[in-house]
Scaffold this motif. Sequence first.
Motif, PDB file in Angstrom:
ATOM      1  N   PRO A 262      17.258 -16.171  19.225  1.00  0.00           N
ATOM      2  CA  PRO A 262      17.039 -16.661  17.859  1.00  0.00           C
ATOM      3  C   PRO A 262      18.188 -17.568  17.426  1.00  0.00           C
ATOM      4  CG  PRO A 262      16.568 -14.322  17.989  1.00  0.00           C
ATOM      5  CD  PRO A 262      17.184 -14.696  19.301  1.00  0.00           C
ATOM      6  N   PHE A 263      17.851 -18.631  16.734  1.00  0.00           N
ATOM      7  CA  PHE A 263      18.832 -19.663  16.423  1.00  0.00           C
ATOM      8  C   PHE A 263      20.028 -19.146  15.622  1.00  0.00           C
ATOM      9  CE2 PHE A 263      20.081 -23.900  14.693  1.00  0.00           C
ATOM     10  CZ  PHE A 263      20.271 -24.530  15.913  1.00  0.00           C
ATOM     11  N   PRO A 264      19.834 -18.293  14.612  1.00  0.00           N
ATOM     12  CA  PRO A 264      21.008 -17.795  13.870  1.00  0.00           C
ATOM     13  C   PRO A 264      21.984 -17.040  14.762  1.00  0.00           C
ATOM     14  CG  PRO A 264      18.991 -17.311  12.681  1.00  0.00           C
ATOM     15  CD  PRO A 264      18.576 -17.771  14.040  1.00  0.00           C
ATOM     16  N   LEU A 265      21.464 -16.276  15.714  1.00  0.00           N
ATOM     17  CA  LEU A 265      22.332 -15.552  16.637  1.00  0.00           C
ATOM     18  C   LEU A 265      23.028 -16.519  17.586  1.00  0.00           C
ATOM     19  CD1 LEU A 265      23.470 -13.002  17.918  1.00  0.00           C
ATOM     20  CD2 LEU A 265      21.328 -12.769  19.224  1.00  0.00           C
ATOM     21  N   ALA A 266      22.291 -17.491  18.100  1.00  0.00           N
ATOM     22  CA  ALA A 266      22.895 -18.475  18.999  1.00  0.00           C
ATOM     23  C   ALA A 266      24.040 -19.219  18.315  1.00  0.00           C
ATOM     24  CB  ALA A 266      21.836 -19.465  19.483  1.00  0.00           C
ATOM     25  N   LEU A 267      23.854 -19.593  17.060  1.00  0.00           N
ATOM     26  CA  LEU A 267      24.905 -20.313  16.330  1.00  0.00           C
ATOM     27  C   LEU A 267      26.158 -19.463  16.175  1.00  0.00           C
ATOM     28  CD1 LEU A 267      22.861 -22.046  13.488  1.00  0.00           C
ATOM     29  CD2 LEU A 267      23.863 -23.136  15.509  1.00  0.00           C
ATOM     30  N   ARG A 268      25.973 -18.207  15.815  1.00  0.00           N
ATOM     31  CA  ARG A 268      27.131 -17.324  15.635  1.00  0.00           C
ATOM     32  C   ARG A 268      27.859 -17.109  16.961  1.00  0.00           C
ATOM     33  NH1 ARG A 268      26.910 -13.622  11.450  1.00  0.00           N
ATOM     34  NH2 ARG A 268      28.880 -12.857  12.326  1.00  0.00           N
ATOM     35  N   ALA A 287      26.711  -5.872  25.070  1.00  0.00           N
ATOM     36  CA  ALA A 287      26.343  -5.186  23.827  1.00  0.00           C
ATOM     37  C   ALA A 287      24.827  -5.085  23.689  1.00  0.00           C
ATOM     38  CB  ALA A 287      26.938  -5.929  22.630  1.00  0.00           C
ATOM     39  N   LEU A 288      24.136  -6.142  24.067  1.00  0.00           N
ATOM     40  CA  LEU A 288      22.675  -6.158  23.976  1.00  0.00           C
ATOM     41  C   LEU A 288      22.060  -5.131  24.923  1.00  0.00           C
ATOM     42  CD1 LEU A 288      20.217  -7.563  22.726  1.00  0.00           C
ATOM     43  CD2 LEU A 288      20.390  -9.294  24.520  1.00  0.00           C
ATOM     44  N   LEU A 289      22.550  -5.095  26.147  1.00  0.00           N
ATOM     45  CA  LEU A 289      22.030  -4.129  27.118  1.00  0.00           C
ATOM     46  C   LEU A 289      22.331  -2.691  26.689  1.00  0.00           C
ATOM     47  CD1 LEU A 289      23.001  -5.937  30.445  1.00  0.00           C
ATOM     48  CD2 LEU A 289      20.716  -5.745  29.446  1.00  0.00           C
ATOM     49  N   LYS A 290      23.524  -2.486  26.166  1.00  0.00           N
ATOM     50  CA  LYS A 290      23.888  -1.134  25.725  1.00  0.00           C
ATOM     51  C   LYS A 290      23.050  -0.704  24.530  1.00  0.00           C
ATOM     52  CE  LYS A 290      27.919   1.768  24.831  1.00  0.00           C
ATOM     53  NZ  LYS A 290      29.403   1.814  24.757  1.00  0.00           N
ATOM     54  N   TYR A 291      22.805  -1.621  23.610  1.00  0.00           N
ATOM     55  CA  TYR A 291      22.001  -1.321  22.424  1.00  0.00           C
ATOM     56  C   TYR A 291      20.584  -0.906  22.817  1.00  0.00           C
ATOM     57  CZ  TYR A 291      19.942  -2.001  17.763  1.00  0.00           C
ATOM     58  OH  TYR A 291      19.293  -1.826  16.562  1.00  0.00           O
ATOM     59  N   PRO A 318      22.258 -10.976  14.286  1.00  0.00           N
ATOM     60  CA  PRO A 318      23.690 -11.196  14.536  1.00  0.00           C
ATOM     61  C   PRO A 318      24.590 -10.205  13.827  1.00  0.00           C
ATOM     62  CG  PRO A 318      22.742 -12.988  13.217  1.00  0.00           C
ATOM     63  CD  PRO A 318      21.603 -12.177  13.723  1.00  0.00           C
ATOM     64  N   ASP A 319      24.185  -9.741  12.648  1.00  0.00           N
ATOM     65  CA  ASP A 319      25.020  -8.792  11.911  1.00  0.00           C
ATOM     66  C   ASP A 319      24.970  -7.391  12.515  1.00  0.00           C
ATOM     67  OD1 ASP A 319      25.877 -10.705  10.062  1.00  0.00           O
ATOM     68  OD2 ASP A 319      24.076 -10.442   8.845  1.00  0.00           O
ATOM     69  N   THR A 320      24.007  -7.158  13.383  1.00  0.00           N
ATOM     70  CA  THR A 320      23.937  -5.895  14.123  1.00  0.00           C
ATOM     71  C   THR A 320      24.633  -6.019  15.471  1.00  0.00           C
ATOM     72  OG1 THR A 320      21.818  -5.290  13.101  1.00  0.00           O
ATOM     73  CG2 THR A 320      22.383  -4.207  15.178  1.00  0.00           C
ATOM     74  N   LEU A 321      24.315  -7.074  16.197  1.00  0.00           N
ATOM     75  CA  LEU A 321      24.760  -7.202  17.585  1.00  0.00           C
ATOM     76  C   LEU A 321      26.227  -7.603  17.722  1.00  0.00           C
ATOM     77  CD1 LEU A 321      23.911  -7.101  20.558  1.00  0.00           C
ATOM     78  CD2 LEU A 321      23.249  -9.510  20.370  1.00  0.00           C
ATOM     79  N   ALA A 325      29.590  -6.275  19.910  1.00  0.00           N
ATOM     80  CA  ALA A 325      30.109  -7.058  21.034  1.00  0.00           C
ATOM     81  C   ALA A 325      31.616  -7.279  20.950  1.00  0.00           C
ATOM     82  CB  ALA A 325      29.391  -8.408  21.091  1.00  0.00           C
ATOM     83  N   TYR A 326      32.122  -7.554  19.757  1.00  0.00           N
ATOM     84  CA  TYR A 326      33.526  -7.944  19.614  1.00  0.00           C
ATOM     85  C   TYR A 326      34.522  -6.924  20.185  1.00  0.00           C
ATOM     86  CZ  TYR A 326      31.862 -11.650  16.465  1.00  0.00           C
ATOM     87  OH  TYR A 326      31.227 -12.742  15.925  1.00  0.00           O
TER      88      TYR A 326
END
Length: 351
Positions: A262-268, A287-291, A318-321, A325-326
Motif C-alpha cells: 500500500p502506498f502510504p506504507l511504502a512512503l513511510r 516485522a511483517l512475518l512475525k506479525y 504503517p502505524d501498526t507495522l 519494525a524499528y
Amino acid sequence: MSKRRTDNDTESGTATPLDRFGFLKQEHAISPDRFSKARTTASSTDHDREERKVRKWRKMIGVGGSDWKHYVRRKPNVVKRRIRKGIPDCLRGLVWQLISGSRDLLLMNPGVYEQLVIYETSASELDIIRDISRTFPSHVFFQKRHGPGQRSLYNVLKAYSVYDRDVGYVQGMGFIAGLLLLYMSEEDAFWLLVALLKGAVHAPMEGLYHAGLPLVQQYLFQLESLVKELIPKLGEHFTQEMINPSMYASQWFITVFSYSFPFPLALRIWDVFLSEGVKIVFKVGLALLKYCQDELVKLPFEKLIHALKTFPEDAMNPDTLLPLAYPIKVSKRLEELKVDYEKTIAKPVQP
C-alpha cells in the motif's frame, strides 16, 4: 521542489475518483485512505497537529534546504525520530533529496542530465518503452499513453541506462523511478536514482540490477537466516514446506516495497530507507512475518505462497507495522551474514 503528481485527468479527459495520492480508487485493493482519517471527518485538532509538524520541518530544513546539514549535525536523534514518524507529504520530495545526497550530486553536475536525455542513445530504449505502461498503471500521472508521466519515466530510465551502461536498465528500476517522479522533477529523480545505486550516503545498491542480481541473492540469504533466528517457529515451517525468500521477498528488495505494498506504507518505509539504508527493508519484512506468523504456520505450501504475497490489511497499516519494525536489531548480524554469504559463494564447485 515539484508538486506531487495527483492531477485528476485521465486519457479520456473524464474526471475520475482519485485517492489522496493520485491512484484510481476503484483499482485499489486496499485504499490508502483506509489507513488514515478521512479528510471530511478529520478534526481541527488533527489539522492543527499536522500544521505544527510541517512548521517544525520547515524550520529544520530552512529555505530550499539551507539549514538541513547544520540541523542534522546538531540534533541527529531529533532528525531520526521525526523521519521515523513520517515526513510531511508536502515536503517529502525535497527532504528525500537532502537525506539521500542527491541534491549535492545535482549541483555538482549541471547539464549532465540534459546531455544524457537529448544527445545520447541507449541500447535499452525498446525495453524501457515496453515496460513503461506497467509502472503504477493505476496512478493518474502514468496512465496516459505517451503522456507527461510516461515521458518523464522514459527519460529518467533512459538517462540512467546511458549514465551507467554496466547496469543499463532492469525492469524493477521503473517502480523506483516512478515513485520518485511523483515527488520531484525528472532531473531530481535521476540524481536520486544515481545516489541510491552508486551509494552517495549508504552502500551502493547497483548490485540489485547487475546480471544475476548478486545483491538480491545476498539479501535473500541474509533474510532467510534472520527468519530462522528471530522467528524460529515460522522458519522451521518454511523449511518443512520448502519455502525460500526468493518466492516472496525478491521484490521487497528490488523495488524497496514500492511494487505491491500500500502506498502510504511504502512512503513511510522510503522515508526511513533513504535516511537509514537497506536495513529497514529487513526490519519491515521481519516485522511483517512475525506479525502474521500465527496464521502462516498453519498453511500448506500453495496457500502459504499466496498468503506471503497478500498480507492482511491490518498488517499493512504503517502505524501498526513500523513501530514493530524499528526495535528489531539487525545491523551487526547483517554484517556477519554478509561475510558468511561471501564465503559460501567463494567455495569452489565440487566436480
